[in-house]
Design a protein around this motif. Structure first.
Motif, short mmCIF file in Angstrom:
data_model
loop_
_atom_site.label_atom_id
_atom_site.label_comp_id
_atom_site.label_asym_id
_atom_site.label_seq_id
_atom_site.Cartn_x
_atom_site.Cartn_y
_atom_site.Cartn_z
N ALA A 1 0.83 -1.22 0.00
CA ALA A 1 0.00 0.00 0.00
C ALA A 1 0.86 1.26 0.00
O ALA A 1 0.43 2.32 -0.45
N SER A 2 2.08 1.15 0.51
CA SER A 2 2.89 2.36 0.76
C SER A 2 3.90 2.69 -0.32
O SER A 2 4.39 3.82 -0.38
N MET A 3 4.26 1.70 -1.14
CA MET A 3 5.37 1.92 -2.07
C MET A 3 5.11 3.05 -3.06
O MET A 3 4.05 3.12 -3.67
N THR A 4 6.11 3.91 -3.20
CA THR A 4 6.04 4.93 -4.26
C THR A 4 6.39 4.23 -5.57
O THR A 4 6.83 3.08 -5.56
N GLU A 5 6.22 4.95 -6.68
CA GLU A 5 6.43 4.32 -7.99
C GLU A 5 7.83 3.75 -8.17
O GLU A 5 8.01 2.72 -8.81
N GLU A 6 8.80 4.43 -7.58
CA GLU A 6 10.18 3.99 -7.80
C GLU A 6 10.59 2.83 -6.90
O GLU A 6 11.63 2.22 -7.11
N GLU A 7 9.75 2.51 -5.93
CA GLU A 7 10.13 1.44 -5.00
C GLU A 7 9.79 0.07 -5.54
O GLU A 7 8.94 -0.08 -6.42
N HIS A 8 10.46 -0.93 -4.96
CA HIS A 8 10.25 -2.31 -5.38
C HIS A 8 10.11 -3.18 -4.15
O HIS A 8 10.87 -3.04 -3.20
N PHE A 9 9.17 -4.09 -4.19
CA PHE A 9 8.91 -4.96 -3.04
C PHE A 9 10.17 -5.74 -2.63
O PHE A 9 10.45 -5.94 -1.45
N LEU A 10 10.90 -6.18 -3.64
CA LEU A 10 12.09 -6.99 -3.38
C LEU A 10 13.12 -6.25 -2.52
O LEU A 10 13.86 -6.86 -1.76
N ASP A 11 13.14 -4.94 -2.66
CA ASP A 11 14.07 -4.13 -1.86
C ASP A 11 13.74 -4.21 -0.36
O ASP A 11 14.60 -3.97 0.47
N TYR A 12 12.48 -4.49 -0.06
CA TYR A 12 12.10 -4.65 1.35
C TYR A 12 12.47 -6.05 1.84
O TYR A 12 12.83 -6.23 2.99
N VAL A 13 12.37 -7.02 0.93
CA VAL A 13 12.71 -8.39 1.32
C VAL A 13 14.22 -8.51 1.50
O VAL A 13 14.70 -9.11 2.45
N PHE A 14 14.97 -7.93 0.57
CA PHE A 14 16.43 -7.95 0.67
C PHE A 14 16.93 -6.49 0.74
O PHE A 14 17.26 -5.91 -0.29
N PRO A 15 16.96 -5.93 1.93
CA PRO A 15 17.34 -4.50 2.04
C PRO A 15 18.74 -4.22 1.50
O PRO A 15 19.05 -3.08 1.19
N LEU A 16 19.54 -5.27 1.36
CA LEU A 16 20.87 -5.09 0.78
C LEU A 16 20.78 -4.44 -0.60
O LEU A 16 21.60 -3.59 -0.97
N LEU A 17 19.73 -4.82 -1.33
CA LEU A 17 19.56 -4.26 -2.68
C LEU A 17 19.27 -2.76 -2.62
O LEU A 17 19.63 -2.01 -3.52
N ARG A 18 18.61 -2.35 -1.55
CA ARG A 18 18.28 -0.93 -1.41
C ARG A 18 19.48 -0.13 -0.91
O ARG A 18 19.72 0.98 -1.34
N TYR A 19 20.20 -0.73 0.02
CA TYR A 19 21.25 0.05 0.69
C TYR A 19 22.65 -0.31 0.19
O TYR A 19 23.63 0.00 0.84
N HIS A 20 22.73 -0.94 -0.98
CA HIS A 20 24.02 -1.43 -1.46
C HIS A 20 25.06 -0.33 -1.56
O HIS A 20 26.24 -0.54 -1.34
N SER A 21 24.59 0.90 -1.87
CA SER A 21 25.58 1.97 -2.09
C SER A 21 26.03 2.61 -0.78
O SER A 21 26.87 3.51 -0.80
N ARG A 22 25.50 2.14 0.35
CA ARG A 22 25.92 2.74 1.63
C ARG A 22 27.32 2.33 2.05
O ARG A 22 27.86 2.84 3.02
N TRP A 23 27.92 1.40 1.32
CA TRP A 23 29.24 0.91 1.72
C TRP A 23 30.26 2.04 1.83
O TRP A 23 31.17 1.99 2.63
N SER A 24 30.03 3.10 1.05
CA SER A 24 31.02 4.18 1.06
C SER A 24 30.79 5.17 2.20
O SER A 24 31.57 6.08 2.39
N GLU A 25 29.69 4.99 2.94
CA GLU A 25 29.43 5.94 4.02
C GLU A 25 29.25 5.24 5.37
O GLU A 25 28.64 5.80 6.29
N LEU A 26 29.74 4.02 5.46
CA LEU A 26 29.59 3.27 6.71
C LEU A 26 30.36 3.95 7.84
O LEU A 26 31.44 4.51 7.62
N GLY A 27 29.80 3.88 9.04
CA GLY A 27 30.47 4.49 10.20
C GLY A 27 30.54 3.51 11.35
O GLY A 27 30.12 2.35 11.23
N VAL A 28 31.02 4.00 12.47
CA VAL A 28 31.19 3.15 13.66
C VAL A 28 29.83 2.58 14.08
O VAL A 28 29.72 1.42 14.47
N GLU A 29 28.81 3.44 13.99
CA GLU A 29 27.45 3.02 14.38
C GLU A 29 27.02 1.74 13.65
O GLU A 29 26.36 0.89 14.24
N ASP A 30 27.44 1.63 12.39
CA ASP A 30 27.03 0.47 11.60
C ASP A 30 27.62 -0.82 12.14
O ASP A 30 27.01 -1.88 12.05
#
Lengths: 350, 530
Positions: free
Chosen positions: A149-178
């Protein structure tokens, strides 16, 4: 014989490859998903619910107007109401509805308080807010429906199942918190309430801009009706509230529609914007961001008023006599007061 | 369904196991169903266009085959008594009838292609002409969506039909099998343009699962995804920044954009073809290679033998040769030899046939003048290079540098620069703008921007440039190794843990550094549009 040996060797090899590969992917996924600890703690609010003992009398549903404006600690301390806020940033009405469905998998509260500001949205809004609400939910049919019900047009259900696909580009901004919160979560709220102690008076609050249409959308109405029906079906008393935030602007036309609906359905509706005197709210001292959200004293004032009203009108039981529950609250109150003191100390030092 | 979409990966995840669980004799039917589903996802109307071309070509090919059989039977029935003259007359009559069928099917197929792809281009030009002559009346544009890959499958079907006409292949009498040849999904959207003789056997034969072959296919796909998602789509950001703000990015930026686009196009198109070949390989089907390290070419001619090989071969076989040996061309050649001298007379048909090929190549790439200009610019460069051949020969007789590595390097760089410069027509998609940009190379005098960090303002971070540099170095290394044989064969000889680590490493690179998902433009493959 030889063929069988080759085949079993192939299977063994496949297994020996698949296990470390999947493990590695799992670890990497844990690493790159946002932890919502020190940065954007709002994203951790929904998930925190599952670590709770689930025997609440009252559940709040809504957006920041709920999780920043109502204090469950006051409701417990003064009225013995055990409450929890299932709210997150810009939580849409269907997300609130599915969160209630999700909550009902664990417990059936006596009452639900729903903040009606969410009625203004009839369409999915922003992916970032969707993520903060939906990622924290445990997998269930309610979560699946909420995502769809919530997904915007650009979103994909699979990105919720495998969040890695959504956040793959975060590797360059990882911090201690991660790394720190890879396998654990930080406690960021007090039964879903987030406190802020600083004060910034509400001055020059902008008037609402003229809208082409003041009618709430069909979808929003449909979910409000579903929410009402679900509460009725489960014997839950539904209370509609409009938190006392001055902005976003609450139009008189919106107020009329909600009042009419509450009347028609026989629901209790409280508009805190009209109760400034009764609650003792002072917009010069009780808001931390010039009227958008209440600070701690403000939240405690309206929670006090709400608790009294709920006890009088819904006859919610005072459970302060329950030993186990009271023990849990002793810890919660200690944590609440510790954070309050830390924030005041930091404010004084600043 | 883009190759880089989750839907496509899901589709493959479903298809692969089904394909190998399916009895061998039915596998081709499953492929046909899969291909139709794949194409249907682009829109039901697209399927109609393809059905039109498939039916037209199928019926024509069968008719041509029937006529050939009839003729053969007739001649056999006549036996030895039939005199030579009568045999020749019979053959000529049947040839004429076959030709008529061929032409009708060609007209219909090309008509469908023209209607879908070129009619609005034509209307636009007519309207411009009318306006130029002061007219007021304007024709309305047709509301047509360009069916995905229409140029590819139309050309593939036409190639087959001409081969049947020439007697190179017998007609396929099973409509559904022929439909699979036209619609085979991996190569449907961006080629290569396969020949019936080469592809059909693999398509219709049954294939047993072979782990080694299957994993080779997956490796090839992974390499394609790396080129597309890590390199091409990353470079696209810089290319778009330069092209979309052509008023601001002039001079040295144009040079940078030209090189970025050349690399992007290479990574994009070869990446797509790698995925095509990889998917086919995983299904046990061999699809021809479409590239042979084109940026190592030492001349334009060589470049076009190594870039989009199947398209070049198609135009050579089905346009260049027929045009150059056509009756009007032979007549023109005779006329030119007698009136303009032997040398020019010999070259004139070649030049005109090449002109036809390059005009068609340009138009094939897109319905706009920039593609026409690009095609003709290629023709002009090729012809100039041919005309200068005696000069080169004299130079090489005098200076023995041909085998020197620095000279080979110079030739390679020259070819890359020249081809990249011509690609600007494609890049800016506007002929006057392209000429203005060429001009700014000489007038802007902003060469410092290449070194002062200005390129970092094109939407890519220093990290992105680092990834691009590393990725291109890898691409170069692989291309160099490929000259001595298959890279995958070499890797296959490594110990299992090592090669598993390598492929998993590449997978992680694509997974983490690929441009996909929210926040990135979902860019389709450039050649999908053709």
């Amino acid at each position: 014989m030889a063929a069988e040996k080759t085949r079993s060797r192939a299977w063994a090899r496949l297994l020996l490859t698949a296990v470390p590969v999947l493990l590695c992917l799992f670890l990497l996924q844990r690493l790159v998903v946002p932890k919502y600890a020190d940065t954007l703690p709002e994203g951790a609010l929904i998930g925190a619910y599952y670590r709770e003992e689930k025997d609440h009398d009252l559940i709040f549903l809504g957006d920041c107007e709920v999780y920043e404006n109502f204090s469950p600690k006051v409701l417990w301390e003064e009225y013995g109401i055990n409450s929890y806020i299932r709210g997150s940033a810009q939580q849409l009405i269907w997300q609130s509805y599915y969160l209630l469905e999700d909550t009902l998998r664990y417990e059936t509260p006596d009452a639900v308080v729903f903040n009606v500001l969410a009625m203004q949205y009839d369409e999915p809004q922003r992916e970032a807010y969707n993520r903060m609400t939906l990622e924290g939910m445990r997998w269930s049919p309610a979560k699946v429906r909420s995502i769809l019900a919530s997904m915007t047009e650009e979103e994909h259900f699979l990105d919720y199942v495998f969040p890695l696909l959504r956040y793959h580009s975060r590797w360059s901004e990882l911090g201690v918190e991660d790394l720190q919160y890879m396998f654990r979560s930080k406690s960021v709220s007090h039964n879903g309430f987030t406190m802020r102690v600083e004060a910034r008076p509400a001055e020059n609050v902008p008037q609402g801009r003229v809208l082409p249409d003041y009618c709430f959308g069909d979808r929003a109405w449909a979910y409000l009706e579903k929410l009402t029906a679900l509460c009725r079906e489960k014997g839950i008393q539904l209370v509609l509230v409009k938190a006392p935030s001055l902005y976003p602007y609450w139009y008189p036309q919106w107020e009329e529609q909600i009042e009419a609906y509450a009347r028609e359905q026989g629901l209790l509706y409280i508009n805190f914007l009209e109760l400034t005197e009764e609650t003792g709210l002072d917009y010069a001292t009780d808001t931390y961001d010039a009227g958008l959200h209440l600070n701690l004293p403000g939240a405690e004032k309206i929670s006090r008023w709400l608790g009294r009203t709920l006890q009088e009108q819904l006859s919610l039981e005072d459970r302060r006599g329950e030993e186990a529950l009271a023990r849990r609250w002793v810890e919660k109150i200690a944590a609440y007061e510790a954070e309050r003191d830390t924030q005041y100390a930091a404010l004084a030092a600043a | 369904m883009l190759f880089t979409s989750y839907e496509f990966l899901g589709f493959l995840l479903l298809l692969f196991p089904l394909y190998y669980l399916c009895p061998a004799r039915h596998q081709w039917k499953l492929l046909l169903a899969g291909s139709i589903l794949f194409y249907f996802s682009a829109g039901p109307s697209c399927l109609l266009y393809m059905l039109g071309v498939t039916a037209a070509v199928y019926l024509a090919a069968v008719r041509i085959g029937d006529l050939a059989r009839e003729q053969e039977e007739l001649l056999k029935a006549g036996g030895a008594e039939t005199d030579r003259e009568a045999r020749r007359a019979c053959k000529a009559a049947y040839r004429k009838r076959q030709k008529r069928v061929l032409l009708a099917a060609l007209l219909l197929s090309l008509g469908i292609l023209a209607a879908a792809k070129y009619v609005n281009f034509l209307i636009g030009n007519i309207n411009s002409l009318v306006r130029a002559f002061g007219g007021q009346r304007q024709l309305g544009f047709w509301d047509l969506a360009l069916p995905m890959g229409i140029s590819f499958y139309t050309f593939q079907a036409i190639g087959y039909l001409i081969d049947v006409y020439r007697g190179v292949v017998p007609p396929e009498r099973n409509f559904f099998k022929f439909a699979l040849f036209v619609s085979f999904f991996p190569q449907l959207v961006q080629g290569p343009i396969s020949r019936f003789r080469a592809l059909s056997q693999g398509l219709y034969a049954g294939h047993r699962f072979d782990a080694a072959v299957f994993s080779r296919g997956l490796q090839r796909m992974l390499w394609g995804f790396f080129k597309k998602l890590v390199l091409a789509d990353r470079m696209l950001v810089a290319v778009n920044a330069i092209v979309r703000d052509s008023g601001r990015y002039t001079g040295a930026y144009v040079l940078a954009g030209m090189l970025f686009y050349a690399l992007e196009l290479y990574a994009d198109f070869t990446g797509g073809i790698d995925i095509t070949i990889g998917v086919s390989e995983a299904l046990g089907i061999r699809v021809r290679e479409n590239f042979l390290r084109p940026y190592f070419s030492k001349s334009i001619k060589e470049y076009w033998r190594r870039w989009h090989i199947s398209m070049g071969a198609w135009f050579t076989d089905y346009v260049f040769y027929p045009v150059s040996v056509s009756r009007p061309m032979l007549r023109l050649s005779r006329f030119a030899r007698s009136h303009l001298g032997q040398a020019l007379g010999r070259r004139l048909p070649v030049y005109l046939s090449s002109f036809a090929v390059w005009l068609a190549t340009g138009v094939w790439h897109g319905a706009s003048w920039n593609f026409v200009a690009w095609g003709l610019a290629n023709w002009a460069v090729l012809m100039a290079s041919q005309e200068l051949e005696p000069l080169y020969r004299r130079f090489h007789r005098r200076f023995a540098v041909r085998e020197r590595s620095w000279f080979k390097g110079f030739q390679v760089v020259r070819t890359v620069l020249l081809m990249s410069a011509l690609r600007l027509f494609d890049c800016y998609r506007d002929v006057p703008a392209t000429f203005r940009m060429f001009g700014s190379l000489l007038t802007a005098r902003n060469w410092a921007v290449l070194l002062d960090g200005s390129l970092l303002n094109l939407g890519l971070s220093p990290l992105d440039f680092g990834i691009l540099a590393a990725g291109l170095a890898l691409l170069l290394a692989v291309s160099l190794i490929q000259r001595r044989g298959s890279v995958r064969d070499r890797i296959a000889a490594w110990p299992y843990p090592l090669r598993a680590l390598l492929w998993f490493g590449l997978f992680l690179v694509v997974l983490f550094m690929g441009f996909y998902g929210i926040g990135y433009d979902k860019s389709q493959f450039i050649y999908n549009q053709f």
